[in-house]
Motif scaffolding. Structure first.
Motif, PDB file in Angstrom:
ATOM      1  N   PRO A 162       6.170  19.841  32.383  1.00  0.00           N
ATOM      2  CA  PRO A 162       5.744  18.659  31.177  1.00  0.00           C
ATOM      3  C   PRO A 162       4.639  19.333  31.365  1.00  0.00           C
ATOM      4  CG  PRO A 162       5.916  17.423  33.479  1.00  0.00           C
ATOM      5  CD  PRO A 162       6.854  19.409  33.437  1.00  0.00           C
ATOM      6  N   ARG A 163       3.919  19.650  29.322  1.00  0.00           N
ATOM      7  CA  ARG A 163       2.356  19.670  29.065  1.00  0.00           C
ATOM      8  C   ARG A 163       1.476  17.794  29.760  1.00  0.00           C
ATOM      9  NH1 ARG A 163       4.062  22.388  23.302  1.00  0.00           N
ATOM     10  NH2 ARG A 163       3.375  24.280  24.699  1.00  0.00           N
ATOM     11  N   PRO A 164       0.391  17.833  30.077  1.00  0.00           N
ATOM     12  CA  PRO A 164       0.107  16.854  29.787  1.00  0.00           C
ATOM     13  C   PRO A 164       0.080  16.306  28.485  1.00  0.00           C
ATOM     14  CG  PRO A 164      -1.384  19.177  29.700  1.00  0.00           C
ATOM     15  CD  PRO A 164      -0.209  19.406  29.757  1.00  0.00           C
ATOM     16  N   TRP A 165       0.052  14.904  28.467  1.00  0.00           N
ATOM     17  CA  TRP A 165       0.142  13.543  27.144  1.00  0.00           C
ATOM     18  C   TRP A 165      -0.434  12.597  27.488  1.00  0.00           C
ATOM     19  CZ3 TRP A 165       2.028   8.627  26.932  1.00  0.00           C
ATOM     20  CH2 TRP A 165       2.743   8.437  25.843  1.00  0.00           C
ATOM     21  N   LEU A 166      -1.471  12.544  26.247  1.00  0.00           N
ATOM     22  CA  LEU A 166      -2.370  11.531  26.301  1.00  0.00           C
ATOM     23  C   LEU A 166      -1.808  10.384  25.494  1.00  0.00           C
ATOM     24  CD1 LEU A 166      -5.855  13.878  25.196  1.00  0.00           C
ATOM     25  CD2 LEU A 166      -4.861  13.573  27.774  1.00  0.00           C
ATOM     26  N   GLY A 167      -1.158  10.464  24.519  1.00  0.00           N
ATOM     27  CA  GLY A 167      -0.699   9.005  24.101  1.00  0.00           C
ATOM     28  C   GLY A 167      -2.356   8.566  22.952  1.00  0.00           C
ATOM     29  N   VAL A 168      -2.312   9.916  21.929  1.00  0.00           N
ATOM     30  CA  VAL A 168      -3.057   9.608  20.813  1.00  0.00           C
ATOM     31  C   VAL A 168      -2.773  10.112  19.610  1.00  0.00           C
ATOM     32  CG1 VAL A 168      -5.137   9.123  22.160  1.00  0.00           C
ATOM     33  CG2 VAL A 168      -4.570  11.528  21.519  1.00  0.00           C
ATOM     34  N   ASN A 169      -2.305   9.124  18.419  1.00  0.00           N
ATOM     35  CA  ASN A 169      -2.519   9.934  17.426  1.00  0.00           C
ATOM     36  C   ASN A 169      -3.332  10.719  16.904  1.00  0.00           C
ATOM     37  OD1 ASN A 169       0.608   9.467  17.877  1.00  0.00           O
ATOM     38  ND2 ASN A 169       0.466   7.882  16.022  1.00  0.00           N
ATOM     39  N   ALA A 170      -3.408  11.462  16.334  1.00  0.00           N
ATOM     40  CA  ALA A 170      -5.366  12.451  15.251  1.00  0.00           C
ATOM     41  C   ALA A 170      -5.199  12.628  14.626  1.00  0.00           C
ATOM     42  CB  ALA A 170      -5.475  13.303  16.601  1.00  0.00           C
ATOM     43  N   ASP A 171      -5.893  12.831  13.957  1.00  0.00           N
ATOM     44  CA  ASP A 171      -6.415  13.432  12.301  1.00  0.00           C
ATOM     45  C   ASP A 171      -7.288  14.585  12.386  1.00  0.00           C
ATOM     46  OD1 ASP A 171      -5.447  14.251   9.373  1.00  0.00           O
ATOM     47  OD2 ASP A 171      -6.296  11.971   9.122  1.00  0.00           O
ATOM     48  N   GLU A 172      -6.896  15.334  11.784  1.00  0.00           N
ATOM     49  CA  GLU A 172      -8.240  16.686  11.426  1.00  0.00           C
ATOM     50  C   GLU A 172      -8.812  16.842  10.156  1.00  0.00           C
ATOM     51  OE1 GLU A 172      -8.950  21.313  11.531  1.00  0.00           O
ATOM     52  OE2 GLU A 172      -7.382  20.110  12.116  1.00  0.00           O
ATOM     53  N   SER A 173     -10.101  16.192   9.492  1.00  0.00           N
ATOM     54  CA  SER A 173     -10.643  16.037   8.870  1.00  0.00           C
ATOM     55  C   SER A 173     -12.443  17.435   9.175  1.00  0.00           C
ATOM     56  CB  SER A 173     -11.373  14.935   8.538  1.00  0.00           C
ATOM     57  OG  SER A 173     -11.665  15.218   7.177  1.00  0.00           O
ATOM     58  N   HIS A 174     -12.311  18.157   8.483  1.00  0.00           N
ATOM     59  CA  HIS A 174     -13.977  19.301   8.463  1.00  0.00           C
ATOM     60  C   HIS A 174     -13.913  19.777   9.598  1.00  0.00           C
ATOM     61  CE1 HIS A 174     -14.490  18.189   4.085  1.00  0.00           C
ATOM     62  NE2 HIS A 174     -14.457  16.601   4.543  1.00  0.00           N
ATOM     63  N   GLY A 175     -12.575  20.017  10.711  1.00  0.00           N
ATOM     64  CA  GLY A 175     -13.007  20.576  12.135  1.00  0.00           C
ATOM     65  C   GLY A 175     -13.171  19.764  13.186  1.00  0.00           C
ATOM     66  N   ARG A 176     -13.117  18.058  12.382  1.00  0.00           N
ATOM     67  CA  ARG A 176     -13.346  16.715  13.814  1.00  0.00           C
ATOM     68  C   ARG A 176     -12.186  16.342  13.747  1.00  0.00           C
ATOM     69  NH1 ARG A 176     -18.847  14.108  13.162  1.00  0.00           N
ATOM     70  NH2 ARG A 176     -20.480  15.458  13.863  1.00  0.00           N
ATOM     71  N   ILE A 177     -11.554  15.891  15.320  1.00  0.00           N
ATOM     72  CA  ILE A 177     -10.841  15.213  15.309  1.00  0.00           C
ATOM     73  C   ILE A 177     -10.619  14.009  15.529  1.00  0.00           C
ATOM     74  CG2 ILE A 177      -8.793  15.101  16.845  1.00  0.00           C
ATOM     75  CD1 ILE A 177      -9.037  17.347  15.574  1.00  0.00           C
ATOM     76  N   PHE A 178     -10.289  13.226  14.378  1.00  0.00           N
ATOM     77  CA  PHE A 178     -10.249  11.158  14.867  1.00  0.00           C
ATOM     78  C   PHE A 178      -9.228  10.577  15.184  1.00  0.00           C
ATOM     79  CE2 PHE A 178     -12.909  12.956  11.050  1.00  0.00           C
ATOM     80  CZ  PHE A 178     -14.300  12.578  11.193  1.00  0.00           C
ATOM     81  N   VAL A 179      -9.479   9.658  16.567  1.00  0.00           N
ATOM     82  CA  VAL A 179      -8.287   9.069  16.865  1.00  0.00           C
ATOM     83  C   VAL A 179      -7.248   8.303  16.203  1.00  0.00           C
ATOM     84  CG1 VAL A 179      -7.215   7.520  18.706  1.00  0.00           C
ATOM     85  CG2 VAL A 179      -9.077   9.475  18.924  1.00  0.00           C
TER      86      VAL A 179
ATOM     87  N   ASP B  79       3.132  12.536  31.533  1.00  0.00           N
ATOM     88  CA  ASP B  79       4.351  13.765  31.224  1.00  0.00           C
ATOM     89  C   ASP B  79       5.329  12.282  29.631  1.00  0.00           C
ATOM     90  OD1 ASP B  79       6.985  14.603  30.711  1.00  0.00           O
ATOM     91  OD2 ASP B  79       7.745  14.235  32.493  1.00  0.00           O
ATOM     92  N   ARG B  80       5.063  12.914  28.528  1.00  0.00           N
ATOM     93  CA  ARG B  80       5.846  12.083  27.813  1.00  0.00           C
ATOM     94  C   ARG B  80       7.374  11.542  28.095  1.00  0.00           C
ATOM     95  NH1 ARG B  80       4.006  13.854  21.955  1.00  0.00           N
ATOM     96  NH2 ARG B  80       4.068  15.771  22.443  1.00  0.00           N
ATOM     97  N   THR B  81       7.940  12.472  28.468  1.00  0.00           N
ATOM     98  CA  THR B  81       9.399  11.701  28.505  1.00  0.00           C
ATOM     99  C   THR B  81       9.532  10.830  29.659  1.00  0.00           C
ATOM    100  OG1 THR B  81       9.953  14.693  28.890  1.00  0.00           O
ATOM    101  CG2 THR B  81      11.783  13.299  29.405  1.00  0.00           C
TER     102      THR B  81
END
Length: 301
Positions: free
Chosen positions: A204-221, A288-290
């Protein structure tokens, strides 16, 4: 062919972790893919479902059980207790679907649930919920009942499963409304494992539990999952993520790949964030998100 596209109803308890985001009553489509009663759909429809019903072309509802939800691809599989008397839809080759191709988008309801569309683009898709497809299929015009809908090629074969309504950027035109489909070729290497074991043999991939958006290459939580790894580490809405393991990130897809490149679920993920005018270092112990979304019986007092 269209008889293989069935209606799925899911009832999710209000204490389920996905209930606030996805709701407690979900409805969409699925596609019968074999004679043993297995139905392919989009996984969020059946996530943490306590009760599942499938309505076939005869209008009768039958009980079904969740078999698997693969978070990497987004596919979900369920199985009816008694196989439906319909011919399974044959899996096609999504790699052969090209931009401009005519396709049929079919939700439950037979001919009334089907509509013609065209493939607008084949490109990478990075979802805000820690989800990435290298080459998703985007179609237009949009189908309103997209969840779990079948994407069918000119040979009448299944080449994708409906996931989203989205805006599709078109060079020189702006954006047009459409749907995103998960290509069926992602399913073929893992189908037998999902049916037999409920999961793949991939760690399983590592999961952080965040929703994120991208603007001008920057990642906002934009959201932190309650009781998830990021919340426990102190990440907050509005934080700007600058680096992963001291490496700068150039967008949402790059952010995910750098996290997943650190190892499997449970690995520590060092982040550098900007909060207000301060740069802070945070270590998130991934999960593990599952397992996080494993429905647990409600405690009785």
């Amino acid at each position: 062919m269209l008889k293989a596209v069935v209606k799925i109803r899911a009832i999710v308890p209000d204490y389920a972790r996905s209930a606030k985001i996805l709701g407690t009553e979900r409805e969409g489509s699925g596609v019968v893919i074999d004679s043993r009663g297995h139905i392919l759909t989009i996984g969020y429809l059946i996530l943490e479902a306590e009760t599942l019903e499938v309505v076939g072309p005869d209008g009768k509802a039958v009980i079904a059980q969740s078999t698997a939800y693969d978070h990497r691809t987004g596919f979900g599989i369920l199985r009816v207790d008694k196989p439906l008397e319909v011919k399974p839809m044959e899996l096609g080759k999504s790699s052969e679907v090209k931009e401009g191709d005519p396709v049929l988008v079919a939700a439950h309801g037979g001919e009334d649930g089907a509509m013609g569309a065209r493939v607008i683009s084949r490109k990478e898709f990075a979802g805000y919920w820690e989800y990435l497809l290298d080459e998703a299929i985007f179609t237009a015009p949009p189908h309103t009942n997209f969840g779990g809908a079948a994407l069918i090629d000119r040979q009448g074969k299944l080449v994708g499963i409906g996931s989203l309504f989205t805006q599709i950027p078109i060079a020189g035109l702006g954006a047009i409304p459409g749907n995103m489909f998960v290509p069926i070729d992602y399913l073929k290497p893992i189908l037998s494992e999902l049916i037999d074991k409920g999961q793949t043999s991939e760690p399983p991939r590592p999961w952080l539990g965040v929703n994120a958006d991208e603007s001008h290459g920057r990642i906002f939580v934009t959201r932190v999952t309650p009781e998830g790894p990021a919340e426990r580490a102190g990440l907050k809405i509005g934080d700007i993520i600058l680096t992963v393991d001291k490496r700068e990130i150039s967008g949402l897809a790059d952010f995910y790949r750098k996290i997943w490149g650190l190892g499997k679920a449970g690995v520590e993920v060092p982040l550098s964030i900007l909060r207000g005018i301060q740069i802070r270092d945070i270590i998130v112990k991934s999960a593990d998100r599952t397992q996080y979304y494993q429905l647990k019986p409600k405690r009785r007092i």
